[in-house]
Design an enzyme around this catalytic site. Structure first.
Site: not given
Ligand code: 0O2
Length: 267
Positions: A152, A21, A114, A46, A140
């Site tokens: 989002a 940060k 999607e 975070r 990440e």
């Molecule tokens: P949080 O609570 O934000 O930490 P993969 O196996 O790579 O497909 P992964 O690890 O879920 O799966 O990776 P992906 O899809 O790149 O998503 C990582 C993070 O991106 C998520 O963390 C979310 O923060 C964000 N994200 C992904 N898809 C969406 C979505 O459809 N809507 C929103 N609002 N955020 C999304 P977490 O752990 O899911 O959630």
């Protein structure tokens, strides 16, 4: 698992998030201090909550001892930009850094999810120094525009509320909102060029004014005071006219006058 154990596991991630940060905020400061437009608008970060780590590990069938290797977003940095173009500039900026190594990238802007989710993701390897020695962790970095972040954040809260049972009318409205966000980002991108132009002319003008003022100050040492006062009054007139070309002409003429005095002093 004991709380103390979790504290030990999470400590390097907490440190990494704090350091990253600071570093990205420094990028913002450096751009602004150089009088340039910063592609980064805001930075947040975070460390994932223990309950969310466990929930995600369970969902992905990850064993406890594999969590650190396979969960790549325990440390998360979010970089917010004003315009879509800035996102790719920031990604390039990260690729060029030698204090973090990019392991993978996902472009959910060109390949929208999607759900309608759009963002640019990078997984980086980052080194921290702890009391127990050096530790390499994964983090990440999510890079998105203000508009993408707005969508989002709302969608994330709704997902949390409804889990997998989001009513279809809400899903449809979120899809429509995601489309509106794309249009909004495109509209804003067309304004971006104007902002850049304005900032460039601002910088050119600021540098030229600084040059002129130094030249006038130097003239006071070598030229007739009345003549310098006349030049100074002329400068104020040109400056107030807000005509950049006239200011450029004045700048050149002043250079010729200053050169003349320099040549005289050498005779
Ligand atoms: P949080 O609570 O934000 O930490 P993969 O196996 O790579 O497909 P992964 O690890 O879920 O799966 O990776 P992906 O899809 O790149 O998503 C990582 C993070 O991106 C998520 O963390 C979310 O923060 C964000 N994200 C992904 N898809 C969406 C979505 O459809 N809507 C929103 N609002 N955020 C999304 P977490 O752990 O899911 O959630």
């Amino acid at each position: 698992m004991e709380i103390q154990m979790w504290r030990e596991i999470l400590e390097p991630y907490i440190l990494a998030v704090e350091e990253m940060k600071i570093k990205f905020n420094h990028v913002i400061k450096a751009y602004r201090e150089a009088g340039m437009y910063s592609p980064i608008e805001q930075v947040t970060g975070r460390v994932k909550k223990i309950s969310s780590i466990l929930e995600k590990a369970q969902k992905k069938h990850i064993k406890f001892e594999e969590i650190e290797n396979r969960l790549e977003d325990i440390a998360g940095i979010r970089i917010i930009c004003q315009f879509v173009e800035d996102i790719y500039k920031v990604a390039e900026l990260i690729r060029r850094r030698c204090d973090m190594k990019v392991l993978s990238e996902k472009d959910y802007i060109k390949n929208q999810k999607e759900s309608g989710y759009r963002s640019y993701h990078m997984i980086v390897e980052y080194r921290v120094e702890t009391l127990n020695g050096t530790k390499c962790i994964h983090a990440e970095i999510q890079i998105r525009t203000l508009a993408m972040n707005f969508w989002a954040t709302i969608e994330h809260s709704l997902q949390y509320k409804y889990k997998h049972n989001m009513p279809s009318n809400l899903t449809n409205r979120l899809h429509a909102a995601a489309e509106a966000i794309i249009i909004l980002d495109q509209e804003m991108s067309s304004v971006r060029n104007e902002i850049m132009d304005a900032q460039n002319s601002f910088n050119i003008k600021a540098n030229m004014v600084a040059d002129i003022l130094i030249s006038i100050q130097n003239l006071y040492k070598v030229a007739n005071k009345r003549e310098v006062v006349k030049i100074q009054d002329e400068f104020f007139k040109v400056y107030e006219s807000e005509d950049l070309e006239a200011l450029e002409r004045f700048h050149k003429e002043l250079d010729i006058i200053a050169e003349g005095y320099r040549a005289q002093s050498l005779q």
